[in-house]
Scaffold this active site. Structure first.
Site, mmCIF file in Angstrom:
data_model
loop_
_atom_site.group_PDB
_atom_site.id
_atom_site.type_symbol
_atom_site.label_atom_id
_atom_site.label_comp_id
_atom_site.label_asym_id
_atom_site.label_seq_id
_atom_site.Cartn_x
_atom_site.Cartn_y
_atom_site.Cartn_z
ATOM 1 N N ARG A 123 0.810 -1.234 0.000
ATOM 2 C CA ARG A 123 0.000 0.000 0.000
ATOM 3 C C ARG A 123 0.837 1.274 0.000
ATOM 4 N NH1 ARG A 123 -2.752 -3.341 3.583
ATOM 5 N NH2 ARG A 123 -4.624 -4.226 2.656
ATOM 6 N N LYS A 144 2.453 11.346 -11.087
ATOM 7 C CA LYS A 144 1.496 10.506 -11.796
ATOM 8 C C LYS A 144 2.190 9.225 -12.235
ATOM 9 C CE LYS A 144 -1.671 12.506 -14.660
ATOM 10 N NZ LYS A 144 -2.222 13.533 -15.601
ATOM 11 N N GLU A 186 8.252 17.933 -25.086
ATOM 12 C CA GLU A 186 7.598 18.260 -23.807
ATOM 13 C C GLU A 186 8.202 19.533 -23.207
ATOM 14 O OE1 GLU A 186 4.925 17.046 -22.266
ATOM 15 O OE2 GLU A 186 4.698 14.933 -22.803
ATOM 16 N N LYS A 228 6.662 22.581 -14.709
ATOM 17 C CA LYS A 228 5.836 21.446 -14.307
ATOM 18 C C LYS A 228 5.599 21.466 -12.800
ATOM 19 C CE LYS A 228 4.149 17.097 -14.785
ATOM 20 N NZ LYS A 228 4.444 15.842 -15.467
ATOM 21 N N ASN A 246 -1.736 19.151 -20.456
ATOM 22 C CA ASN A 246 -2.187 18.288 -21.551
ATOM 23 C C ASN A 246 -2.224 18.994 -22.905
ATOM 24 O OD1 ASN A 246 -2.526 15.938 -20.028
ATOM 25 N ND2 ASN A 246 -4.425 16.759 -19.179
ATOM 26 N N HIS A 253 -2.516 11.768 -27.957
ATOM 27 C CA HIS A 253 -2.839 10.414 -27.480
ATOM 28 C C HIS A 253 -3.613 9.638 -28.530
ATOM 29 C CE1 HIS A 253 -2.434 11.346 -22.891
ATOM 30 N NE2 HIS A 253 -1.298 10.934 -23.414
ATOM 31 N N HIS A 266 5.880 9.412 -28.327
ATOM 32 C CA HIS A 266 4.962 10.283 -27.600
ATOM 33 C C HIS A 266 5.227 11.765 -27.904
ATOM 34 C CE1 HIS A 266 2.341 11.772 -24.438
ATOM 35 N NE2 HIS A 266 3.356 12.434 -23.906
#
Lengths: 364, 364
Positions: A123, A144, A186, A228, A246, A253, A266
């Site tokens: 966990r 993320k 990016e 970021k 995004n 995507h 990507h």
């Protein structure tokens, strides 16, 4: 060595950026509370292992850490529940306990997979990111983490912040040229959403960045991580502002999905997506130069700006409808309103998007 | 209808306990912010589906909710990553988005599995627990959710708190007698770790509880949930106090593992484990009556107090060494120091534990 802090209250953590900083990995781990009493698990991929794993392991062992490593196949396919189960087997066999740390040594795939192992093993245990790609300057900040499901990317995951991020820019020298450029995509996104001056700097320094000039690279990574981290600090769990990250990703995507995740990298897909977002901006009445400048910068880096003609527009539109960013049926787009500024627009019509996708096939 | 709140700051949530409260499911969902704009996914198992799924679905649909359900096979085997992947497929196909809710309708297995789906789907969506077993009064409070790995139980999971818990005691009437008793074992544990008076009440009301007398049952569940919620409120992420909830679990988990998870029910295994913990308490110099009273209460409920003679002591000891509660090599035991009081003892010798396991085989 450059240092910055991602400010998230008790989950704050530092990012170190510099050439050769992996030589200090033992000290930096100890400084940030990674204990020596429990084993570490280093997760990496077959490409990265070849160049950097031996060095990282021996430096950590010299510093008194007990390490085990697990190497996955390079590529997106390793971001699956079945590979997660294998990594957890390795963690159990190595005796990882609640005070152990998972170390992600690699790019975005390794970071996402190892991060979700750390988030879910017992966990949640500690986690360190050692990004070895330029693209990972994005994915290693913000917590993320996720694996893919056969029907959707990144759909099973968590928010799990690392204890620290170690960015050794020397590791970037082993990257293929195409991945360097895709990673810089990016970085350009971070300029376009937040800072006109940085965007101008990027355009001026395109050649230096593409050729991995260390000074330019460290500044670019530092500033990209900083943008970021400012955004993430204000919206850790993606309830609002964070959506601006995004930019270019909705179309991007969809292009990745339709092309089967192996034709476009990507960063290349979001490069095309950012041109699409700029075209939507013009359609919405924002100044024409947003489109001109966006496209010019991306082309200065040798990044693609057009949708491959063989990709089916219906399939692209369908893939977009399944994108998890559509909440309760609305189509949400990140739209540039100026260079360095974007808005979250919840009322973009699907017809306009289709029009733009068609136009992007003609783009030169 | 009884109501209590699990106090966890912004993650606080209510537990409703009462006969027939599922008749008000629509109102209670709406009252606690479960929106009607996004689909719900009800996860249940084959046994529970037969008795309760139709009713829950039709009441929710009447109240204006869109629902999909996914039924897993009854039993521990459904707590796997592969079943998780199947549930996520169902979630994707039903169009669950970030505002959707996963509803766990069932016992501990369903709650743990559905809870981990909710914790990880799109990095976390809402979750409601509708426990249909007595055992689940324990597992539905506290937010611990997980699936198993072939090498270890509950090793892949998260802390993810529900929005609310709806405990309709009418659903308990369909439970087999053996499961009723095993479920009451966790209720007894809540008495033994926290409250001598409640423990005495349990002994007096053993027959009423075993025969599902509604008044006794509701009070017992209310008090059991309350003890659990007080402990969890003080230590959400299991950094200290929460360990006391593991009374009887170290030996209990080992017995479950060695017997292959089908001979002993979880509640039966921890019943034996609680007798073991009481015996260790005496060995550590605590009063003899701790053992006498613990054993007498468990026997009043018809629960087992001895280790099945065919289980190998070495195998039991080995399984304990792999239990995730051992951090950095120490053996941590929850030891009763009085009826209604326990301590976290980090220095229990493995030799004493082995001795106790041997003695538990002779227990009558």
């Amino acid at each position: 060595m450059k240092e910055l802090t991602v400010d998230l209250g008790e989950r704050s953590y530092p990012i170190y950026i510099g050439e050769g900083i992996l030589q200090q990995i033992g000290e930096l781990f100890a400084k940030h509370g990674i204990g020596k009493g429990s084993p570490l698990l280093i997760v990496t991929d077959s490409h990265v292992a070849e160049h950097h794993l031996g060095d990282v392991v021996s430096r950590l062992e010299e510093a008194g850490y007990t390490t085990t490593s697990y190497t996955v196949s390079a590529g997106e396919k390793s971001k699956s529940l079945s590979v997660l189960e294998d990594v957890v087997s390795a963690a159990l066999q190595a005796g990882l306990d609640r005070k152990s740390t998972v170390v992600a040594l690699g790019g975005g795939v390794v970071g996402d997979l190892a991060g979700f192992v750390a988030a879910s093993y017992m966990r949640g245990i500690r986690f360190v990111q050692i990004p070895t790609t330029i693209l990972a300057h994005d994915s290693s900040v913000g917590g993320k983490v996720a694996v893919n499901h056969p029907l959707a990317k990144n759909i099973i995951g968590a928010f799990h912040q690392p204890e620290l991020v170690l960015y050794d820019t020397a590791t970037l020298r082993t990257l293929p040229d195409r991945e360097v450029k895709a990673g810089l995509s990016e970085m350009i996104k971070h300029g376009l959403i937040w800072d006109a001056e940085f965007t101008a700097w990027l355009e001026e320094n395109a050649q230096k960045l593409v050729s991995l000039d260390q000074e330019a690279l460290q500044y670019g990574l530092y500033f990209g991580c900083k943008v970021k981290s400012i955004v993430v600090s204000q919206d850790e769990k993606e309830n609002g502002l964070r959506a601006i990250l995004n930019l270019g990703h909705t179309i991007g995507h969809a292009l990745e999905a339709v092309s089967g995740y192996n034709k476009l990298l990507h960063g290349e897909a979001i490069s095309i997506g950012m041109v699409g977002a700029a075209k939507l901006a013009i359609r919405l009445g924002h100044p024409e130069h947003i489109y001109t400048v966006t496209k010019r910068i991306l082309q200065a880096f040798g990044l693609p700006v057009s949708v491959p003609a063989d990709l089916d527009t219906d399939a692209i539109m369908n893939a977009m409808m399944h994108d998890k960013k559509f909440s309760e049926g609305n189509m949400i787009y990140i739209i540039p309103t100026e260079i360095g500024k974007v808005e979250i627009n919840k009322n973009v019509s699907a017809a306009w998007v289709r029009e733009v996708v068609e136009q992007l096939k003609q783009e030169v």
